[in-house]
Motif scaffolding. Structure first.
Motif, PDB file in Angstrom:
ATOM      1  N   GLU A 132       0.829  -1.208   0.000  1.00  0.00           N
ATOM      2  CA  GLU A 132       0.000   0.000   0.000  1.00  0.00           C
ATOM      3  C   GLU A 132       0.861   1.255   0.000  1.00  0.00           C
ATOM      4  O   GLU A 132       0.549   2.232  -0.695  1.00  0.00           O
ATOM      5  N   SER A 133       1.953   1.235   0.747  1.00  0.00           N
ATOM      6  CA  SER A 133       2.874   2.374   0.740  1.00  0.00           C
ATOM      7  C   SER A 133       3.482   2.573  -0.643  1.00  0.00           C
ATOM      8  O   SER A 133       3.608   3.707  -1.125  1.00  0.00           O
ATOM      9  N   ALA A 134       3.847   1.467  -1.293  1.00  0.00           N
ATOM     10  CA  ALA A 134       4.417   1.553  -2.644  1.00  0.00           C
ATOM     11  C   ALA A 134       3.386   2.099  -3.624  1.00  0.00           C
ATOM     12  O   ALA A 134       3.727   2.905  -4.513  1.00  0.00           O
ATOM     13  N   ALA A 135       2.125   1.686  -3.487  1.00  0.00           N
ATOM     14  CA  ALA A 135       1.067   2.186  -4.368  1.00  0.00           C
ATOM     15  C   ALA A 135       0.881   3.682  -4.188  1.00  0.00           C
ATOM     16  O   ALA A 135       0.683   4.428  -5.163  1.00  0.00           O
ATOM     17  N   ALA A 136       0.941   4.151  -2.940  1.00  0.00           N
ATOM     18  CA  ALA A 136       0.789   5.584  -2.682  1.00  0.00           C
ATOM     19  C   ALA A 136       1.958   6.374  -3.247  1.00  0.00           C
ATOM     20  O   ALA A 136       1.775   7.455  -3.825  1.00  0.00           O
ATOM     21  N   THR A 137       3.165   5.846  -3.116  1.00  0.00           N
ATOM     22  CA  THR A 137       4.350   6.519  -3.677  1.00  0.00           C
ATOM     23  C   THR A 137       4.265   6.602  -5.193  1.00  0.00           C
ATOM     24  O   THR A 137       4.552   7.644  -5.791  1.00  0.00           O
ATOM     25  N   GLU A 138       3.858   5.513  -5.832  1.00  0.00           N
ATOM     26  CA  GLU A 138       3.737   5.519  -7.287  1.00  0.00           C
ATOM     27  C   GLU A 138       2.627   6.462  -7.738  1.00  0.00           C
ATOM     28  O   GLU A 138       2.757   7.144  -8.771  1.00  0.00           O
ATOM     29  N   ALA A 139       1.543   6.553  -6.977  1.00  0.00           N
ATOM     30  CA  ALA A 139       0.457   7.462  -7.349  1.00  0.00           C
ATOM     31  C   ALA A 139       0.940   8.908  -7.341  1.00  0.00           C
ATOM     32  O   ALA A 139       0.591   9.688  -8.240  1.00  0.00           O
ATOM     33  N   ARG A 140       1.721   9.265  -6.353  1.00  0.00           N
ATOM     34  CA  ARG A 140       2.253  10.633  -6.315  1.00  0.00           C
ATOM     35  C   ARG A 140       3.170  10.893  -7.506  1.00  0.00           C
ATOM     36  O   ARG A 140       3.110  11.960  -8.130  1.00  0.00           O
ATOM     37  N   ARG A 141       4.005   9.908  -7.846  1.00  0.00           N
ATOM     38  CA  ARG A 141       4.903  10.080  -8.991  1.00  0.00           C
ATOM     39  C   ARG A 141       4.122  10.177 -10.295  1.00  0.00           C
ATOM     40  O   ARG A 141       4.376  11.053 -11.137  1.00  0.00           O
ATOM     41  N   LEU A 142       3.153   9.273 -10.465  1.00  0.00           N
ATOM     42  CA  LEU A 142       2.412   9.198 -11.722  1.00  0.00           C
ATOM     43  C   LEU A 142       1.563  10.441 -11.950  1.00  0.00           C
ATOM     44  O   LEU A 142       1.543  11.002 -13.051  1.00  0.00           O
ATOM     45  N   THR A 143       0.851  10.888 -10.930  1.00  0.00           N
ATOM     46  CA  THR A 143       0.013  12.074 -11.108  1.00  0.00           C
ATOM     47  C   THR A 143       0.870  13.309 -11.389  1.00  0.00           C
ATOM     48  O   THR A 143       0.481  14.168 -12.180  1.00  0.00           O
ATOM     49  N   ALA A 144       2.040  13.397 -10.761  1.00  0.00           N
ATOM     50  CA  ALA A 144       2.935  14.525 -11.044  1.00  0.00           C
ATOM     51  C   ALA A 144       3.478  14.442 -12.464  1.00  0.00           C
ATOM     52  O   ALA A 144       3.598  15.455 -13.165  1.00  0.00           O
ATOM     53  N   ALA A 145       3.808  13.231 -12.921  1.00  0.00           N
ATOM     54  CA  ALA A 145       4.360  13.066 -14.263  1.00  0.00           C
ATOM     55  C   ALA A 145       3.343  13.443 -15.340  1.00  0.00           C
ATOM     56  O   ALA A 145       3.691  14.068 -16.348  1.00  0.00           O
ATOM     57  N   LEU A 146       2.098  13.073 -15.133  1.00  0.00           N
ATOM     58  CA  LEU A 146       1.062  13.378 -16.125  1.00  0.00           C
ATOM     59  C   LEU A 146       0.609  14.835 -16.061  1.00  0.00           C
ATOM     60  O   LEU A 146       0.175  15.397 -17.073  1.00  0.00           O
ATOM     61  N   VAL A 275     -10.464   0.343  -3.283  1.00  0.00           N
ATOM     62  CA  VAL A 275     -10.732   1.545  -2.500  1.00  0.00           C
ATOM     63  C   VAL A 275      -9.500   2.439  -2.483  1.00  0.00           C
ATOM     64  O   VAL A 275      -9.591   3.666  -2.671  1.00  0.00           O
ATOM     65  N   LEU A 276      -8.328   1.855  -2.253  1.00  0.00           N
ATOM     66  CA  LEU A 276      -7.103   2.642  -2.215  1.00  0.00           C
ATOM     67  C   LEU A 276      -6.838   3.314  -3.555  1.00  0.00           C
ATOM     68  O   LEU A 276      -6.517   4.511  -3.611  1.00  0.00           O
ATOM     69  N   ALA A 277      -6.984   2.574  -4.652  1.00  0.00           N
ATOM     70  CA  ALA A 277      -6.738   3.157  -5.980  1.00  0.00           C
ATOM     71  C   ALA A 277      -7.727   4.276  -6.276  1.00  0.00           C
ATOM     72  O   ALA A 277      -7.355   5.320  -6.831  1.00  0.00           O
ATOM     73  N   ALA A 278      -8.988   4.077  -5.906  1.00  0.00           N
ATOM     74  CA  ALA A 278      -9.994   5.120  -6.150  1.00  0.00           C
ATOM     75  C   ALA A 278      -9.653   6.387  -5.385  1.00  0.00           C
ATOM     76  O   ALA A 278      -9.900   7.497  -5.862  1.00  0.00           O
ATOM     77  N   TYR A 279      -9.094   6.242  -4.190  1.00  0.00           N
ATOM     78  CA  TYR A 279      -8.677   7.417  -3.408  1.00  0.00           C
ATOM     79  C   TYR A 279      -7.439   8.063  -4.014  1.00  0.00           C
ATOM     80  O   TYR A 279      -7.399   9.286  -4.217  1.00  0.00           O
ATOM     81  N   LEU A 280      -6.433   7.272  -4.320  1.00  0.00           N
ATOM     82  CA  LEU A 280      -5.174   7.821  -4.817  1.00  0.00           C
ATOM     83  C   LEU A 280      -5.344   8.542  -6.143  1.00  0.00           C
ATOM     84  O   LEU A 280      -4.610   9.500  -6.434  1.00  0.00           O
TER      85      LEU A 280
END
Length: 320
Positions: A132-146, A275-280
């Motif tokens: 879950e921590s890795a998913a949150a870290t990747e979400a921050r990277r991905l949203t910033a990249a896009l 649920v986590l992906a929908a939030y992130l």
């Protein structure tokens, strides 16, 4: 203001939930602090209201942890990244560690968001798992990249595990090098609609490829997704300017989900990972679509162009 009719909130728009004086006046005139249309005023205020309005309602409701669609007002505030309102609700007695959807509580979900220190974690309360921590870290990277994409009208297919050349082969699509391509890119409306739907872009990204059409829905047609998904998975997105984001999933040549809402909030019945992906990826349909199949683009070019390849689809019945 005279005594109000019904539940007392008729005519109060989203901006009204930020007007403390107006909301207090409604309450003093008889508005029901527990009922708003088909939902609850405190939930509406938690998402779009001011902390002052949230505090006013929290003092008046029968239960600050009353639920709507499986979650409390505090859950709604955390989902919407309204840390200000979440703090007010917690101070009013709302429980950050009360389970909501799929085992998640507002407090644990907040650990994956932009304010992980929002609540003090009590002894014995589990935090995020490594995954879950890795998913949150990747979400921050991905949203910033896009970045902040304006993708209205765009169709996408995010495909795991194959490159653009293999996608072209699976679709039987040949290179498109028509001199009218510039005209199409500048003014898609002036181009023949049937012809323009046959033209797609394809771009390699880490983890797979993205098929795109800046002016239409072709990449997420079932006949396209099923061909692309042989032995893998793909997520289709059409950002319909009239009705919002529409998602589809194809896995190994079979449509697995249609009429989905990427970028929307979590729903009752979602898995813990869902649920986590929908939030992130709340309000970020493109990032959600990429993340669903494990694509890791480093910028927005696969969506905004120019693509690695322009291709022309053969004419066939793609809706079957």
């Amino acid at each position: 203001m005279s005594v109000v009719a019904g539940d007392g909130w008729a005519g109060l728009g989203w901006d009204g939930w930020r007007d403390h004086a107006l909301v207090r006046e409604r309450l003093e005139c008889g508005a029901d602090p527990n009922v708003w249309g088909g939902g609850r005023p405190l939930h509406r205020a938690a998402v779009s209201g001011s902390p002052e309005v949230v505090a006013e309602l929290a003092r008046r409701v029968d239960d600050v942890d009353a639920e709507e669609a499986g979650g409390t007002a505090l859950w709604a505030a955390v989902l919407s990244d309204r840390a200000d309102n979440a703090r007010v609700l917690a101070a009013a007695g709302a429980d950050p560690w009360r389970t909501a959807l799929a085992g998640w509580s507002p407090g644990r979900l907040s650990l994956a968001g932009p304010t992980p220190d929002l609540f003090m974690v009590p002894s014995g309360e589990r935090g995020l798992t490594p995954a879950e921590s890795a998913a949150a870290t990747e979400a921050r990277r991905l949203t910033a990249a896009l970045g902040d994409l304006d993708h209205d009208g765009t169709g996408l297919a995010c495909v795991a595990g194959i490159d653009a050349a293999e996608a072209a082969r699976r679709l039987g699509a040949g290179p498109y090098e028509d001199p009218e391509l510039d005209l199409l890119l500048e003014d898609p409306v002036s181009y023949d609609a049937d012809d323009s739907l046959q033209i797609i872009g394809a771009t390699d990204v880490p983890g797979g490829c993205v098929i795109t059409q800046p002016w239409g829905y072709a990449p997420q047609m079932p006949g396209v997704l099923t061909l692309l998904s042989a032995g893998t998975v793909c997520y289709g997105l059409y950002a319909n300017p009239k009705s919002g984001n529409q998602g589809s999933i194809a896995r190994d040549g079979v449509m697995e989900g249609t009429d989905l809402h990427p970028g929307g909030g979590p729903d009752e019945g979602d898995s813990p990972q869902g649920v986590l992906a929908a939030y992130l990826y709340h309000h970020n349909a493109v990032a959600y679509s990429c993340a669903y199949v494990g694509l890791r683009p480093t910028d927005a070019r696969a969506v905004t162009g120019p693509p690695d390849l322009w291709l022309k689809l053969p004419r066939r019945g793609y809706w079957h």
